[in-house]
Design a protein around this motif. Structure first.
Motif, PDB file in Angstrom:
ATOM      1  N   GLN A 162       0.838  -1.186   0.000  1.00  0.00           N
ATOM      2  CA  GLN A 162       0.000   0.000   0.000  1.00  0.00           C
ATOM      3  C   GLN A 162       0.880   1.246   0.000  1.00  0.00           C
ATOM      4  O   GLN A 162       1.911   1.284   0.656  1.00  0.00           O
ATOM      5  N   ILE A 163       0.463   2.251  -0.742  1.00  0.00           N
ATOM      6  CA  ILE A 163       1.175   3.518  -0.815  1.00  0.00           C
ATOM      7  C   ILE A 163       0.544   4.458   0.194  1.00  0.00           C
ATOM      8  O   ILE A 163      -0.681   4.542   0.304  1.00  0.00           O
ATOM      9  N   SER A 164       1.358   5.166   0.937  1.00  0.00           N
ATOM     10  CA  SER A 164       0.843   6.140   1.890  1.00  0.00           C
ATOM     11  C   SER A 164       0.423   7.391   1.140  1.00  0.00           C
ATOM     12  O   SER A 164       1.168   7.914   0.309  1.00  0.00           O
ATOM     13  N   LEU A 165      -0.778   7.864   1.421  1.00  0.00           N
ATOM     14  CA  LEU A 165      -1.284   9.070   0.783  1.00  0.00           C
ATOM     15  C   LEU A 165      -1.213  10.258   1.739  1.00  0.00           C
ATOM     16  O   LEU A 165      -1.919  11.239   1.573  1.00  0.00           O
ATOM     17  N   ASP A 166      -0.333  10.161   2.724  1.00  0.00           N
ATOM     18  CA  ASP A 166      -0.229  11.196   3.757  1.00  0.00           C
ATOM     19  C   ASP A 166       0.734  12.321   3.406  1.00  0.00           C
ATOM     20  O   ASP A 166       0.859  13.276   4.165  1.00  0.00           O
ATOM     21  N   GLY A 167       1.426  12.228   2.286  1.00  0.00           N
ATOM     22  CA  GLY A 167       2.381  13.275   1.931  1.00  0.00           C
ATOM     23  C   GLY A 167       2.529  13.370   0.424  1.00  0.00           C
ATOM     24  O   GLY A 167       1.970  12.579  -0.333  1.00  0.00           O
ATOM     25  N   LEU A 168       3.303  14.342  -0.011  1.00  0.00           N
ATOM     26  CA  LEU A 168       3.574  14.520  -1.429  1.00  0.00           C
ATOM     27  C   LEU A 168       4.302  13.294  -1.951  1.00  0.00           C
ATOM     28  O   LEU A 168       5.248  12.814  -1.327  1.00  0.00           O
ATOM     29  N   LEU A 169       3.854  12.787  -3.084  1.00  0.00           N
ATOM     30  CA  LEU A 169       4.404  11.535  -3.596  1.00  0.00           C
ATOM     31  C   LEU A 169       4.372  11.539  -5.118  1.00  0.00           C
ATOM     32  O   LEU A 169       3.338  11.860  -5.715  1.00  0.00           O
ATOM     33  N   LYS A 170       5.481  11.217  -5.732  1.00  0.00           N
ATOM     34  CA  LYS A 170       5.523  11.007  -7.176  1.00  0.00           C
ATOM     35  C   LYS A 170       5.546   9.498  -7.389  1.00  0.00           C
ATOM     36  O   LYS A 170       6.394   8.796  -6.836  1.00  0.00           O
ATOM     37  N   ILE A 171       4.586   9.002  -8.165  1.00  0.00           N
ATOM     38  CA  ILE A 171       4.434   7.563  -8.356  1.00  0.00           C
ATOM     39  C   ILE A 171       5.013   7.162  -9.703  1.00  0.00           C
ATOM     40  O   ILE A 171       4.627   7.698 -10.738  1.00  0.00           O
ATOM     41  N   ALA A 172       5.941   6.226  -9.687  1.00  0.00           N
ATOM     42  CA  ALA A 172       6.556   5.713 -10.914  1.00  0.00           C
ATOM     43  C   ALA A 172       5.658   4.606 -11.460  1.00  0.00           C
ATOM     44  O   ALA A 172       5.843   3.428 -11.166  1.00  0.00           O
ATOM     45  N   THR A 173       4.650   4.987 -12.254  1.00  0.00           N
ATOM     46  CA  THR A 173       3.664   4.011 -12.725  1.00  0.00           C
ATOM     47  C   THR A 173       4.291   2.921 -13.585  1.00  0.00           C
ATOM     48  O   THR A 173       3.789   1.804 -13.617  1.00  0.00           O
ATOM     49  N   ALA A 174       5.389   3.221 -14.281  1.00  0.00           N
ATOM     50  CA  ALA A 174       6.043   2.220 -15.120  1.00  0.00           C
ATOM     51  C   ALA A 174       6.603   1.072 -14.288  1.00  0.00           C
ATOM     52  O   ALA A 174       6.828  -0.015 -14.806  1.00  0.00           O
ATOM     53  N   GLU A 175       6.801   1.302 -13.002  1.00  0.00           N
ATOM     54  CA  GLU A 175       7.371   0.277 -12.128  1.00  0.00           C
ATOM     55  C   GLU A 175       6.302  -0.511 -11.373  1.00  0.00           C
ATOM     56  O   GLU A 175       6.625  -1.442 -10.638  1.00  0.00           O
ATOM     57  N   LEU A 176       5.026  -0.151 -11.527  1.00  0.00           N
ATOM     58  CA  LEU A 176       3.950  -0.851 -10.830  1.00  0.00           C
ATOM     59  C   LEU A 176       3.570  -2.128 -11.575  1.00  0.00           C
ATOM     60  O   LEU A 176       3.656  -2.194 -12.806  1.00  0.00           O
ATOM     61  N   PRO A 177       3.115  -3.153 -10.858  1.00  0.00           N
ATOM     62  CA  PRO A 177       2.680  -4.388 -11.521  1.00  0.00           C
ATOM     63  C   PRO A 177       1.409  -4.155 -12.338  1.00  0.00           C
ATOM     64  O   PRO A 177       0.523  -3.411 -11.924  1.00  0.00           O
ATOM     65  N   MET A 178       1.347  -4.782 -13.494  1.00  0.00           N
ATOM     66  CA  MET A 178       0.226  -4.640 -14.414  1.00  0.00           C
ATOM     67  C   MET A 178      -0.455  -6.001 -14.570  1.00  0.00           C
ATOM     68  O   MET A 178       0.223  -7.017 -14.659  1.00  0.00           O
ATOM     69  N   THR A 179      -1.775  -6.000 -14.593  1.00  0.00           N
ATOM     70  CA  THR A 179      -2.546  -7.217 -14.820  1.00  0.00           C
ATOM     71  C   THR A 179      -3.172  -7.144 -16.201  1.00  0.00           C
ATOM     72  O   THR A 179      -3.778  -6.126 -16.551  1.00  0.00           O
ATOM     73  N   VAL A 180      -3.037  -8.210 -16.985  1.00  0.00           N
ATOM     74  CA  VAL A 180      -3.627  -8.285 -18.324  1.00  0.00           C
ATOM     75  C   VAL A 180      -4.795  -9.251 -18.279  1.00  0.00           C
ATOM     76  O   VAL A 180      -4.669 -10.361 -17.748  1.00  0.00           O
ATOM     77  N   THR A 181      -5.940  -8.823 -18.814  1.00  0.00           N
ATOM     78  CA  THR A 181      -7.117  -9.692 -18.894  1.00  0.00           C
ATOM     79  C   THR A 181      -7.774  -9.547 -20.265  1.00  0.00           C
ATOM     80  O   THR A 181      -7.488  -8.598 -21.003  1.00  0.00           O
ATOM     81  N   TYR A 182      -8.639 -10.494 -20.569  1.00  0.00           N
ATOM     82  CA  TYR A 182      -9.462 -10.474 -21.777  1.00  0.00           C
ATOM     83  C   TYR A 182     -10.885 -10.823 -21.359  1.00  0.00           C
ATOM     84  O   TYR A 182     -11.080 -11.614 -20.435  1.00  0.00           O
ATOM     85  N   PRO A 183     -11.885 -10.246 -22.018  1.00  0.00           N
ATOM     86  CA  PRO A 183     -13.258 -10.613 -21.649  1.00  0.00           C
ATOM     87  C   PRO A 183     -13.516 -12.089 -21.948  1.00  0.00           C
ATOM     88  O   PRO A 183     -12.955 -12.646 -22.896  1.00  0.00           O
ATOM     89  N   ALA A 184     -14.354 -12.713 -21.141  1.00  0.00           N
ATOM     90  CA  ALA A 184     -14.746 -14.102 -21.386  1.00  0.00           C
ATOM     91  C   ALA A 184     -15.454 -14.193 -22.736  1.00  0.00           C
ATOM     92  O   ALA A 184     -16.108 -13.234 -23.169  1.00  0.00           O
ATOM     93  N   ASP A 185     -15.319 -15.327 -23.391  1.00  0.00           N
ATOM     94  CA  ASP A 185     -15.917 -15.509 -24.725  1.00  0.00           C
ATOM     95  C   ASP A 185     -17.397 -15.162 -24.756  1.00  0.00           C
ATOM     96  O   ASP A 185     -17.880 -14.541 -25.701  1.00  0.00           O
ATOM     97  N   ASP A 186     -18.147 -15.546 -23.722  1.00  0.00           N
ATOM     98  CA  ASP A 186     -19.586 -15.297 -23.722  1.00  0.00           C
ATOM     99  C   ASP A 186     -19.936 -13.835 -23.443  1.00  0.00           C
ATOM    100  O   ASP A 186     -21.093 -13.443 -23.555  1.00  0.00           O
ATOM    101  N   MET A 187     -18.940 -13.017 -23.097  1.00  0.00           N
ATOM    102  CA  MET A 187     -19.173 -11.592 -22.849  1.00  0.00           C
ATOM    103  C   MET A 187     -18.759 -10.732 -24.044  1.00  0.00           C
ATOM    104  O   MET A 187     -19.115  -9.555 -24.114  1.00  0.00           O
ATOM    105  N   CYS A 188     -18.002 -11.294 -24.977  1.00  0.00           N
ATOM    106  CA  CYS A 188     -17.498 -10.536 -26.128  1.00  0.00           C
ATOM    107  C   CYS A 188     -18.627 -10.159 -27.078  1.00  0.00           C
ATOM    108  O   CYS A 188     -19.485 -10.975 -27.393  1.00  0.00           O
ATOM    109  N   VAL A 189     -18.585  -8.902 -27.527  1.00  0.00           N
ATOM    110  CA  VAL A 189     -19.532  -8.402 -28.519  1.00  0.00           C
ATOM    111  C   VAL A 189     -18.784  -8.158 -29.825  1.00  0.00           C
ATOM    112  O   VAL A 189     -19.239  -8.555 -30.896  1.00  0.00           O
ATOM    113  N   VAL A 190     -17.610  -7.505 -29.754  1.00  0.00           N
ATOM    114  CA  VAL A 190     -16.750  -7.255 -30.912  1.00  0.00           C
ATOM    115  C   VAL A 190     -15.324  -7.581 -30.496  1.00  0.00           C
ATOM    116  O   VAL A 190     -14.791  -6.984 -29.555  1.00  0.00           O
ATOM    117  N   GLY A 191     -14.705  -8.539 -31.184  1.00  0.00           N
ATOM    118  CA  GLY A 191     -13.320  -8.894 -30.893  1.00  0.00           C
ATOM    119  C   GLY A 191     -13.151  -9.507 -29.509  1.00  0.00           C
ATOM    120  O   GLY A 191     -14.108  -9.924 -28.859  1.00  0.00           O
TER     121      GLY A 191
END
Length: 126
Positions: A3-32
């Motif tokens: 957890q990041i503390s929001l109690d002070g000035l903070l510059k967040i290096a978003t490129a260093e944060l973990p990223m989650t990749v997902t795809y919609p379930a087949d039965d939820m897809c409308v286009v692609g």
């Protein structure tokens, strides 16, 4: 995730944060079957706020937003629309800010690859 503390000035290096990749379930897809990525800055937990970034490629899918939170978002790039079961289609583009209410059910359509910053707010209990 730490957890990041929001109690002070903070510059967040978003490129260093973990990223989650997902795809919609087949039965939820409308286009692609668009790739979606989520990069939480502060993970959502019951009764607390979550903050992060979300991206998606061209495509459309059905979804049901969780009933325990609402989302306030600001579109950084791209264009997408939301349309609910009883809610007319609303388009959002870079520079727009919007809200997805708790329990929203509908279709999300990305017409131009999108990136948004989001804030997840716990649903108020009555």
């Amino acid at each position: 995730m730490n957890q990041i503390s929001l109690d002070g000035l903070l510059k967040i290096a978003t490129a260093e944060l973990p990223m989650t990749v997902t795809y919609p379930a087949d039965d939820m897809c409308v286009v692609g079957k668009p790739k979606r990525t989520s990069t939480p800055v502060v993970d959502f937990q019951a009764g607390a706020t979550g903050i992060g970034f979300w991206e998606a490629e061209f495509g459309a899918w059905k979804f049901a937003y969780p009933s325990d939170r609402s989302e306030v978002f600001h579109v950084l790039k791209g264009t997408f629309s939301l349309e609910g079961e009883n809610v007319p289609r609303q388009e959002f583009s870079a520079g727009d800010t919007g809200v997805i209410p708790a329990g929203f059910v509908g279709t999300l359509s990305v017409s131009e690859a999108v990136r948004k910053m989001y804030v997840l707010l716990p649903r108020a209990t009555r």
